[in-house]
Scaffold this active site. Sequence first.
Site, PDB file in Angstrom:
ATOM      1  N   GLU A 119     -11.194  -4.876  -0.884  1.00 24.32           N
ATOM      2  CA  GLU A 119     -10.748  -6.102  -0.822  1.00 24.32           C
ATOM      3  C   GLU A 119     -12.023  -6.386   0.566  1.00 24.32           C
ATOM      4  OE1 GLU A 119      -7.945  -9.812  -0.443  1.00 24.32           O
ATOM      5  OE2 GLU A 119      -6.662  -7.251  -0.959  1.00 24.32           O
ATOM      6  N   HIS A 146     -12.244 -16.071   1.975  1.00 18.41           N
ATOM      7  CA  HIS A 146     -11.880 -15.071   1.625  1.00 18.41           C
ATOM      8  C   HIS A 146     -13.218 -15.292   0.379  1.00 18.41           C
ATOM      9  CE1 HIS A 146     -10.131 -11.950  -1.135  1.00 18.41           C
ATOM     10  NE2 HIS A 146     -10.130 -12.972  -2.104  1.00 18.41           N
ATOM     11  N   ASP A 172      -0.686   9.364   3.548  1.00 22.40           N
ATOM     12  CA  ASP A 172      -0.059   8.791   2.428  1.00 22.40           C
ATOM     13  C   ASP A 172       0.480   7.087   2.250  1.00 22.40           C
ATOM     14  OD1 ASP A 172       1.110   9.098   0.468  1.00 22.40           O
ATOM     15  OD2 ASP A 172       2.706  10.474   0.527  1.00 22.40           O
ATOM     16  N   LYS A 201       2.844  -8.635   1.938  1.00 19.48           N
ATOM     17  CA  LYS A 201       1.339  -7.262   0.827  1.00 19.48           C
ATOM     18  C   LYS A 201      -0.238  -7.891   2.070  1.00 19.48           C
ATOM     19  CE  LYS A 201      -2.825  -7.922  -1.534  1.00 19.48           C
ATOM     20  NZ  LYS A 201      -4.065  -8.270  -1.319  1.00 19.48           N
TER      21      LYS A 201
END
Length: 413
Positions: free
Chosen positions: A81, A372, A274, A258
Amino acid sequence: MDSSLAGFYKLPLAERRKKVAELAGLSADEAALLERFGSLDEATADRMIENVVGAFPLPLGIATNFKVNGRDYLVPMAVEEPSVVAAASNGAKVAREAGGFESSSNEPIMIGQIQLVGVKDFAKSKKAIADAKKALMEKANSYDSMLIKAGGGCKEIEVRELKSKRGKMLVVHLHVNCADAMGANAVNTMCERLAPDFEKLSGGKVRLRILTNLAVKRLARAKAVFPKSVLGEELIENILDAWALADCDPYRATTHNKGIMNGIDAVVVATGNDWRAIEAGAHSYAAISGEYKPLTRYTKNAAGDLVGEIELPLALGLVGGATKTHPVAKVCVKLLGVKTARELAEVVAAVGLAQNFAALRALAGEGIQRGHMGLHARNIAVMAGAKGAQIDEIAEKMAKEKNVSVTRAKELL
């Protein structure tokens, strides 16, 4: 197409690749992409997971400006991203103005669960287990001498009595210090080997015996001051209002968290850990009070500076798994320069806080899209067919126009 593919796992890697290319109708150029393993060679990949046909590389970036507990770090981040690496670097730069991040962590204690059903006398069973606790812990620690030498091993046993839709059950928790390992294999082995003992002591039947990824005994936390001299009073008030929404609204808290995991996952992936376990533990911890809450907290200090804090479970390891088998993961650990799993967790917590601060700063200020979408515009230019210098030229024009779309990119191309 028939996807049953009997005996597929027995085929050599090249034949597996050829088989799926034929079934999916891949062109020669598309099939050739599956042959590119890069720094992860075919033989290693073929032993890491099942039915391998190729590798999926991610961009690997370095977040800069991180000072954690007085030490500087180069932080590797594997992520697809745009703006994640830049945001983490910028957040760390602001924190650096006031000395960087203060981080700490608990001992690396993981919890293994042993489920017992059909117990007749719960009080008697719990007492029997409590009376045998010392012997049970000694037996648990007799199986892994390397873990004991590293200072790890089973440190505690607790028993929980639960009500379920299937009736009452006992759940035994083994608290295991996993040293510099993530610990899943060690904990699961202990649970399985002690299961018969708990059956005898309780008179019940064992069902599940596996660790939990809600690692509440293995927390990491970080704190930083983001100076008023850099942010200004108005922006600090805006950020506090933005955090307050996350604190009272699970819809916002989900996206808030998030954003934290954007940074955390990228470092976890880069170091071969992980990330699914980390995600599960983080979000479960966010809801442990019964309400889904943000993993960070923001306040003002007496000087009017913004103070950010984060706390979450981080079950990370430096031994075992992909951390020791994936060649790039090994390089990333060396780049980072951490010596223990706890140090790794403390740096990762700082990254999560930096990432979250940068997102809130953008959201409460100019809006998230400006920075962004400026970075995302390059991806859009590539999707439209731009190559080389065209990519940056078209991306820059779209960003200035505030019109970032494949349609516009094609027009400019």
